[in-house]
Design an enzyme around this catalytic site. Structure first.
Site, mmCIF file in Angstrom:
data_model
loop_
_atom_site.group_PDB
_atom_site.id
_atom_site.type_symbol
_atom_site.label_atom_id
_atom_site.label_comp_id
_atom_site.label_asym_id
_atom_site.label_seq_id
_atom_site.Cartn_x
_atom_site.Cartn_y
_atom_site.Cartn_z
ATOM 1 N N ASP A 14 0.223 -5.296 3.109
ATOM 2 C CA ASP A 14 -0.321 -5.180 1.741
ATOM 3 C C ASP A 14 -0.727 -3.739 1.424
ATOM 4 O O ASP A 14 -0.600 -3.276 0.291
ATOM 5 C CB ASP A 14 -1.557 -6.082 1.583
ATOM 6 C CG ASP A 14 -1.195 -7.499 1.152
ATOM 7 O OD1 ASP A 14 0.000 -7.776 0.952
ATOM 8 O OD2 ASP A 14 -2.120 -8.328 1.034
ATOM 9 N N HIS B 9 -10.487 -4.293 -4.449
ATOM 10 C CA HIS B 9 -10.570 -5.039 -3.179
ATOM 11 C C HIS B 9 -11.052 -4.200 -1.997
ATOM 12 O O HIS B 9 -11.417 -4.765 -0.969
ATOM 13 C CB HIS B 9 -9.202 -5.624 -2.802
ATOM 14 C CG HIS B 9 -8.676 -6.623 -3.784
ATOM 15 N ND1 HIS B 9 -9.373 -7.748 -4.156
ATOM 16 C CD2 HIS B 9 -7.504 -6.665 -4.482
ATOM 17 C CE1 HIS B 9 -8.654 -8.444 -5.026
ATOM 18 N NE2 HIS B 9 -7.523 -7.809 -5.249
ATOM 19 N N GLY C 299 -5.627 -5.788 -0.245
ATOM 20 C CA GLY C 299 -4.955 -6.062 -1.520
ATOM 21 C C GLY C 299 -4.514 -4.826 -2.288
ATOM 22 O O GLY C 299 -4.853 -4.671 -3.469
ATOM 23 N N ASP D 18 -8.960 -8.655 -14.049
ATOM 24 C CA ASP D 18 -7.790 -8.784 -13.176
ATOM 25 C C ASP D 18 -7.690 -10.266 -12.766
ATOM 26 O O ASP D 18 -8.711 -10.940 -12.628
ATOM 27 C CB ASP D 18 -8.062 -7.913 -11.936
ATOM 28 C CG ASP D 18 -6.892 -7.717 -11.006
ATOM 29 O OD1 ASP D 18 -6.400 -6.587 -10.926
ATOM 30 O OD2 ASP D 18 -6.512 -8.695 -10.321
ATOM 31 N N HIS E 260 -7.094 -11.436 -9.982
ATOM 32 C CA HIS E 260 -7.670 -11.605 -8.644
ATOM 33 C C HIS E 260 -9.195 -11.402 -8.682
ATOM 34 O O HIS E 260 -9.707 -10.682 -9.536
ATOM 35 C CB HIS E 260 -7.030 -10.620 -7.664
ATOM 36 C CG HIS E 260 -5.549 -10.814 -7.514
ATOM 37 N ND1 HIS E 260 -4.632 -10.118 -8.272
ATOM 38 C CD2 HIS E 260 -4.835 -11.648 -6.721
ATOM 39 C CE1 HIS E 260 -3.403 -10.506 -7.938
ATOM 40 N NE2 HIS E 260 -3.496 -11.434 -7.007
ATOM 41 N N TYR F 180 1.923 -6.053 -12.311
ATOM 42 C CA TYR F 180 3.142 -5.892 -11.515
ATOM 43 C C TYR F 180 4.427 -6.061 -12.299
ATOM 44 O O TYR F 180 5.506 -5.862 -11.741
ATOM 45 C CB TYR F 180 3.048 -6.836 -10.299
ATOM 46 C CG TYR F 180 1.746 -6.563 -9.582
ATOM 47 C CD1 TYR F 180 1.595 -5.415 -8.807
ATOM 48 C CD2 TYR F 180 0.625 -7.372 -9.775
ATOM 49 C CE1 TYR F 180 0.380 -5.100 -8.220
ATOM 50 C CE2 TYR F 180 -0.594 -7.066 -9.188
ATOM 51 C CZ TYR F 180 -0.712 -5.928 -8.417
ATOM 52 O OH TYR F 180 -1.916 -5.597 -7.858
HETATM 53 F F1 V1D Z 1 4.717 -9.511 -2.395
HETATM 54 C C1 V1D Z 1 4.424 -8.508 -1.580
HETATM 55 C C2 V1D Z 1 5.415 -7.674 -1.123
HETATM 56 C C3 V1D Z 1 5.094 -6.649 -0.271
HETATM 57 C C4 V1D Z 1 3.800 -6.478 0.098
HETATM 58 C C5 V1D Z 1 2.799 -7.313 -0.385
HETATM 59 C C6 V1D Z 1 3.106 -8.336 -1.232
HETATM 60 C C7 V1D Z 1 2.048 -9.227 -1.746
HETATM 61 C C8 V1D Z 1 2.069 -10.090 -2.802
HETATM 62 N N1 V1D Z 1 0.852 -10.676 -2.887
HETATM 63 N N2 V1D Z 1 0.819 -9.278 -1.238
HETATM 64 C C9 V1D Z 1 0.108 -10.150 -1.939
HETATM 65 C C10 V1D Z 1 -1.316 -10.456 -1.677
HETATM 66 N N3 V1D Z 1 -1.513 -10.579 -0.264
HETATM 67 C C11 V1D Z 1 -1.550 -11.765 0.400
HETATM 68 C C12 V1D Z 1 -1.638 -11.615 1.868
HETATM 69 C C13 V1D Z 1 -1.136 -12.666 2.715
HETATM 70 N N4 V1D Z 1 -2.177 -12.299 3.663
HETATM 71 C C14 V1D Z 1 -2.724 -13.103 4.575
HETATM 72 C C15 V1D Z 1 -2.911 -11.699 2.535
HETATM 73 O O1 V1D Z 1 -1.488 -12.828 -0.203
HETATM 74 C C16 V1D Z 1 -2.245 -9.362 -2.177
HETATM 75 C C17 V1D Z 1 -2.411 -9.338 -3.664
HETATM 76 C C18 V1D Z 1 -3.211 -8.124 -4.067
HETATM 77 C C19 V1D Z 1 -3.605 -8.109 -5.529
HETATM 78 C C20 V1D Z 1 -4.228 -6.794 -5.873
HETATM 79 C C21 V1D Z 1 -4.851 -6.709 -7.244
HETATM 80 O O2 V1D Z 1 -3.938 -7.098 -8.234
HETATM 81 O O3 V1D Z 1 -5.971 -7.531 -7.373
HETATM 82 C C22 V1D Z 1 -5.259 -5.272 -7.507
HETATM 83 N N5 V1D Z 1 -6.237 -4.937 -8.260
HETATM 84 O O4 V1D Z 1 -6.363 -3.588 -8.267
HETATM 85 C C23 V1D Z 1 -5.420 -3.071 -7.540
HETATM 86 C C24 V1D Z 1 -4.703 -4.114 -7.031
HETATM 87 CA CA CA Z 2 -10.950 -10.723 -11.738
#
Ligand code: V1D
Ligand code: CA
Length: 511
Positions: free
Chosen positions: A116, A158, A166, A193, A195, A320
């Protein structure tokens, strides 16, 4: 229903289609390098979206002289980041490189750096840039020269004291709030957001000097925190609100809960400053999100917060589907300025991203709204009930803080007050960070990016110069309750888009 008609109004000012007719003094922080940072192939976080937003602002004419002050941030230094983060975590971020990272597997695990939050080229400079912009924006609000400050590259909610999470490495929001707490007794943080804003919540969970309110998707969704029953602890009990929502929430449902809750928070808590994290992953059609907000519905939160006339810091966050992020944050910059922008996008260097509609407005879809009115009503009542308990919280004093007259105590920043002053700091740079020739310089006048500097001085009540400083001591997240505040740092900045600003001539540097 038009989202602007839902819920209670913010204040009594006459309203127009743009919220209210009164203008606000706005500053906007942007670093032309920020769009070049790259999380890696397949990673959804794309700092390029901030450059796309900037291009839209430029072509709508919002960077022109007289609209808003456009500033290039100073990078946050180690010591700035260490106001919240641990020394060893900051040292790790500063030294790790894509080439050497696998020599430090234990540190990667310890600091949660990996999939991440990958190590990429320029990672530390990226952190310094987005954090420097949010702290610089908070300094501007403290200085009282601006009503609204914007940093679309920030809002990375995060990040924890010693951990990335995140897509976030350093928590620019916590750092900016710490800056605002130098002047304001109470700061309100709102997070739209999709999240949960866990890093900011955690940092201020035990204090009543910061109230955190996050609206988010809850249930089998990252980061998994943000239960409605999480309300703060100790002195901070009832100063944390969590609004758990389900898939497909639309503009009307969102505003039916946002406005009554935030209206009540403003009435009860009476913050001296508000920080609004404008994560755009709550928009319809987001690559990672599952809400159904239109761009106008999202911007209604900005319009509502603007209407209270309290110093307002607008930050980015997630988002995104990058064409939608750029349209959303451009529209919201217009809202901050009180400018109605035409729907048809102006031609710009990223025009092909915005087809086939080429419209500024992000539309909602016909997806199912899984939030029933009954559920929303229950959530609202539960939270308003918690808010009613604020009255009985002993530690909140609702009087305005009387400004202290004593001089700031000496701190390490005073040892070399000019350390951050880059002699080239007023140099106008092109997109490759090279000094521009004369014609390009006048072109950039329109795009309007000026490097900020923070030489500061303390004056007595008659304006006589007493001492020069950077920043006085400020409370850390752990000991906010008992902190002594210092008068605000008086940061200076010049904008190249200010009319008749002779200090922008080649060869001159800010004094
Ligand atoms: F889809 C991916 C491809 C490559 C790398 C990461 C991701 C991805 C998508 N969603 N990672 C996530 C989320 N991570 C998980 C992990 C699984 N593990 C156990 C954790 O589900 C992270 C989503 C982060 C969102 C960030 C945010 O939008 O809140 C943000 N706000 O400010 C900046 C970012
Ligand atoms: Ca929020």
């Amino acid at each position: 229903m038009d989202p602007s008609s839902a819920g209670a109004g913010g204040n009594s000012l006459a309203t127009s289609s743009c919220g209210d007719a009164q203008k606000r003094r706005v500053c906007y922080f942007y670093d032309p390098e920020v769009g070049n940072y790259y999380y890696g192939q397949g990673h959804p976080m794309k700092p390029h979206r901030v450059r796309m937003t900037h291009a839209l602002l430029a072509h709508y004419g919002l960077l022109a002289a007289g609209k808003m002050q456009v500033l290039r941030p100073l990078p946050a230094r180690d010591r700035d980041l260490c106001r919240f983060h641990s020394d060893d975590y900051v040292a790790f971020l500063r030294t790790v490189t894509p080439e050497t990272q696998f020599d430090q597997i234990r540190s990667l695990r310890r600091f949660n750096v990996g999939e991440d939050c990958p190590v990429f080229d320029g990672l530390y400079a990226y952190c310094q840039t987005y954090a420097g912009a949010s702290v610089g924006a908070a300094v501007k609000l403290n200085h009282g020269t601006h009503d609204i400050a914007i940093n679309w590259s920030g809002g990375l909610h995060h990040a924890k004291k010693s951990e990335a999470s995140g897509f976030c490495y350093v928590n620019d929001i916590v750092l900016a709030i710490l800056e605002l707490l130098k002047l304001h007794e109470r700061v309100l943080y709102i997070d739209i957001d999709i999240h949960h804003g866990d890093g900011v919540e955690e940092a201020f969970y035990t204090t009543n000097r910061v109230m955190t309110v996050s609206f988010h998707k809850f249930g089998d969704y990252f980061p998994g925190t943000g239960d409605i029953r999480d309300i703060g602890y100790s002195e901070g009990k009832y100063y944390c609100l969590n609004v758990p929502l389900d898939d497909g929430i639309d503009d009307d449902s969102y505003q039916s809960i946002f406005k009554p809750i935030i209206g009540k928070v403003m009435e009860m808590y009476r913050p001296g400053a508000v920080v609004l994290q404008c994560g755009a992953d709550s928009l319809s059609g987001d690559r990672l999100g599952c809400f159904n907000l239109s761009g106008k519905g999202h911007a209604e939160c900005v319009k509502f917060m603007r209407s209270f006339n309290v110093p307002l810091l607008l930050l980015g966050g997630g988002g995104y589907t990058i064409r939608n992020v750029a349209r959303c944050w451009c529209y919201e910059t217009g809202v901050a300025l009180g400018e109605e922008l035409r729907e048809k996008l102006p031609y710009n260097e990223y025009y092909e991203y915005f087809g086939p509609e080429y419209s500024l407005f992000v539309a909602a879809s016909n997806m199912e709204n899984r939030n029933t009115n009954k559920q929303l009503e229950e959530i609202k009542c539960n939270i308003l009930d918690n808010l009613s308990k604020l009255q009985h919280a002993p530690s909140v004093q609702f009087e305005e803080r009387i400004p202290e007259t004593k001089l700031p105590e000496p701190d390490e920043d005073q040892e070399d007050p000019d350390e951050r002053h880059d002699p080239d700091s007023d140099m106008v740079l092109d997109d490759h960070n090279k000094p521009l020739g004369h014609s390009a310089r006048s072109l950039i006048h329109n795009m309007g990016v000026k490097r900020e500097y923070t030489e500061t001085e303390t004056k007595d009540q008659h304006g006589k110069r007493l001492t020069t400083e950077h920043k006085g001591p400020e409370p850390m997240a752990e000991d906010l309750g008992s902190s002594k505040q210092t008068p605000p740092a008086d940061a200076n900045a010049m904008a190249i888009n200010a009319p008749g600003n002779g200090r922008n001539e080649p060869g001159s540097s800010p004094k």
